[in-house]
Write an enzyme that holds these catalytic residues in place. Structure first.
Site, mmCIF file in Angstrom:
data_model
loop_
_atom_site.group_PDB
_atom_site.id
_atom_site.type_symbol
_atom_site.label_atom_id
_atom_site.label_comp_id
_atom_site.label_asym_id
_atom_site.label_seq_id
_atom_site.Cartn_x
_atom_site.Cartn_y
_atom_site.Cartn_z
ATOM 1 N N SER A 113 3.603 -2.274 10.231
ATOM 2 C CA SER A 113 5.066 -2.255 10.360
ATOM 3 C C SER A 113 5.713 -3.604 10.040
ATOM 4 O O SER A 113 6.678 -4.014 10.670
ATOM 5 C CB SER A 113 5.484 -1.781 11.760
ATOM 6 O OG SER A 113 4.990 -0.469 11.992
ATOM 7 N N GLY A 167 2.871 -0.993 4.255
ATOM 8 C CA GLY A 167 2.967 0.418 3.895
ATOM 9 C C GLY A 167 4.411 0.811 3.655
ATOM 10 O O GLY A 167 4.959 0.676 2.567
ATOM 11 N N GLY A 208 2.525 2.183 10.664
ATOM 12 C CA GLY A 208 3.435 3.309 10.501
ATOM 13 C C GLY A 208 4.134 3.726 11.781
ATOM 14 O O GLY A 208 4.748 4.792 11.830
ATOM 15 N N ASN A 259 0.876 -1.174 0.000
ATOM 16 C CA ASN A 259 0.000 0.000 0.000
ATOM 17 C C ASN A 259 0.914 1.224 0.000
ATOM 18 O O ASN A 259 1.473 1.575 1.035
ATOM 19 C CB ASN A 259 -0.888 -0.025 1.255
ATOM 20 C CG ASN A 259 -1.668 1.260 1.429
ATOM 21 O OD1 ASN A 259 -1.786 2.061 0.494
ATOM 22 N ND2 ASN A 259 -2.200 1.474 2.625
ATOM 23 N N HIS A 296 -9.420 0.955 4.927
ATOM 24 C CA HIS A 296 -8.135 1.176 5.613
ATOM 25 C C HIS A 296 -8.383 2.103 6.805
ATOM 26 O O HIS A 296 -9.210 3.014 6.732
ATOM 27 C CB HIS A 296 -7.119 1.800 4.638
ATOM 28 C CG HIS A 296 -5.726 1.814 5.205
ATOM 29 N ND1 HIS A 296 -5.323 2.762 6.105
ATOM 30 C CD2 HIS A 296 -4.665 0.984 5.019
ATOM 31 C CE1 HIS A 296 -4.061 2.521 6.449
ATOM 32 N NE2 HIS A 296 -3.640 1.442 5.806
ATOM 33 N N GLU A 343 -5.241 -5.181 10.576
ATOM 34 C CA GLU A 343 -4.250 -4.133 10.765
ATOM 35 C C GLU A 343 -4.498 -3.423 12.096
ATOM 36 O O GLU A 343 -5.327 -2.499 12.164
ATOM 37 C CB GLU A 343 -4.338 -3.113 9.630
ATOM 38 C CG GLU A 343 -4.055 -3.702 8.261
ATOM 39 C CD GLU A 343 -3.473 -2.642 7.337
ATOM 40 O OE1 GLU A 343 -2.339 -2.821 6.892
ATOM 41 O OE2 GLU A 343 -4.144 -1.632 7.091
ATOM 42 N N GLU A 403 -6.862 4.550 7.892
ATOM 43 C CA GLU A 403 -6.707 5.992 7.609
ATOM 44 C C GLU A 403 -7.973 6.534 6.941
ATOM 45 O O GLU A 403 -8.360 7.690 7.166
ATOM 46 C CB GLU A 403 -5.461 6.206 6.731
ATOM 47 C CG GLU A 403 -4.177 6.006 7.544
ATOM 48 C CD GLU A 403 -2.960 5.572 6.755
ATOM 49 O OE1 GLU A 403 -2.959 5.674 5.512
ATOM 50 O OE2 GLU A 403 -1.992 5.118 7.403
ATOM 51 N N LYS A 416 0.198 4.252 -0.260
ATOM 52 C CA LYS A 416 -0.442 5.463 0.289
ATOM 53 C C LYS A 416 -0.190 6.649 -0.668
ATOM 54 O O LYS A 416 -0.104 6.455 -1.878
ATOM 55 C CB LYS A 416 0.060 5.739 1.697
ATOM 56 C CG LYS A 416 -0.004 4.501 2.596
ATOM 57 C CD LYS A 416 0.087 4.839 4.051
ATOM 58 C CE LYS A 416 0.221 3.544 4.829
ATOM 59 N NZ LYS A 416 0.098 3.731 6.256
HETATM 60 C C1 PEP Z 1 -0.634 0.139 6.020
HETATM 61 O O1 PEP Z 1 -0.661 1.293 5.678
HETATM 62 O O2 PEP Z 1 -1.558 -0.600 5.707
HETATM 63 C C2 PEP Z 1 0.498 -0.330 6.802
HETATM 64 C C3 PEP Z 1 0.436 -1.526 7.336
HETATM 65 O O3 PEP Z 1 1.568 0.542 6.953
HETATM 66 P P1 PEP Z 1 2.987 0.203 7.632
HETATM 67 O O4 PEP Z 1 3.478 -1.080 7.010
HETATM 68 O O5 PEP Z 1 3.862 1.371 7.275
HETATM 69 O O6 PEP Z 1 2.759 0.058 9.084
#
Ligand code: PEP
Length: 252
Positions: free
Chosen positions: A212, A233, A173, A9, A95, A167, A97, A11
């Site tokens: 992460s 991400g 993040g 992803n 998601h 998630e 966000e 973003k």
């Molecule tokens: C995401 O945005 O779905 C995500 C898991 O981000 P990150 O891997 O940066 O934590």
């Protein structure tokens, strides 16, 4: 036997030049093996150009969001058939966000899920709890509410052509990853909730972990019985980082 799906992803990151280098690094570095699939989800303006780069490769294309509407006066939105038109196979829906910043409700997310699926796109339904919710002991209730919005609207059968991504919001993040055991516990719960309605189908649904994930922690997460890949991400923005996770999937 479920395949792993390793999904990036991006973003709101990238540019024509940067994407071209990233995608060619990924396409040319796909590890050998058959037990996994790679997916990239660039921002909307780049879907068509990334599509031309991944066509015929082992890498699939997805969008980060989709409208629940088919066409009309919805300024700034993108209809499911438009994603099909430019070569998308998947769309992320719900998601955290989108839920937190843009106020998407579980009902709206369910509508997006069903609209994507009706157009032939595989939805990736994101679910997950905040830190406060985890600390309050309500993780499973939060996940159930997010899952039940789809189950209640359309029944379990729609999950035959969908992916779920667990998630934990506190791990996105932040550099804080759920331990493999913490993630497995929630993945098992999600699968059990589907299995209560259709055990056969539940065994086949891919449930990804997101939060992460990187090359170092991917092997531990991917060896858990109910973790079928990752939604990534930060580590999806550099080909070598993304491929390190793909390599972990290839070895698992
Ligand atoms: C995401 O945005 O779905 C995500 C898991 O981000 P990150 O891997 O940066 O934590």
């Amino acid at each position: 036997m479920r395949q792993f799906l390793i999904a990036g992803n991006w973003k709101m990151n990238g540019s024509l030049a940067a994407n071209e280098a990233l995608v060619s690094g990924i396409v040319n570095g796909v590890p050998d093996g058959a037990g996994f699939r790679l997916l990239v989800c660039p921002p909307f303006p780049y879907l068509a150009s990334v599509a031309s780069q991944v066509t015929g490769s082992a890498v699939a294309l997805g969008a980060q969001n989709v409208s629940e509407h088919d066409s009309g006066a919805f300024t700034g939105e993108t209809a499911p058939f438009m994603l099909v038109d430019v070569g998308c196979d998947y769309a992320i829906v719900g998601h955290s966000e989108r839920r937190a910043i843009y106020g998407e409700t579980s009902e709206q997310v369910a509508a997006k899920f069903l609209a994507a699926q009706a157009a032939g796109i595989t939805p990736i339904l994101c679910v997950g709890e905040t830190l406060e919710e985890r600390e309050a002991g309500t993780t499973e209730q939060v996940i159930d509410e997010q899952l039940d919005a789809v189950l209640g609207a359309a029944g379990v059968d729609v999950f035959a052509a969908a992916v779920i991504a667990y998630e934990p919001v506190w791990a996105i993040g932040t550099g804080m990853t759920a331990t493999p055991e913490q993630a497995q516990e929630v993945h098992r719960h999600i699968r059990a909730r589907l299995a209560a309605q259709d055990a056969n189908l539940a065994e086949k649904v891919q449930i990804l972990y997101g939060g992460s994930m990187k090359g170092e922690n991917a092997p531990g997460l991917l060896c858990m019985p109910d973790i079928d890949g990752g939604l990534i991400g930060g580590a999806s923005l550099k080909a070598s980082d993304f491929l390190a996770i793909a390599e972990a999937a290839a070895q698992s």
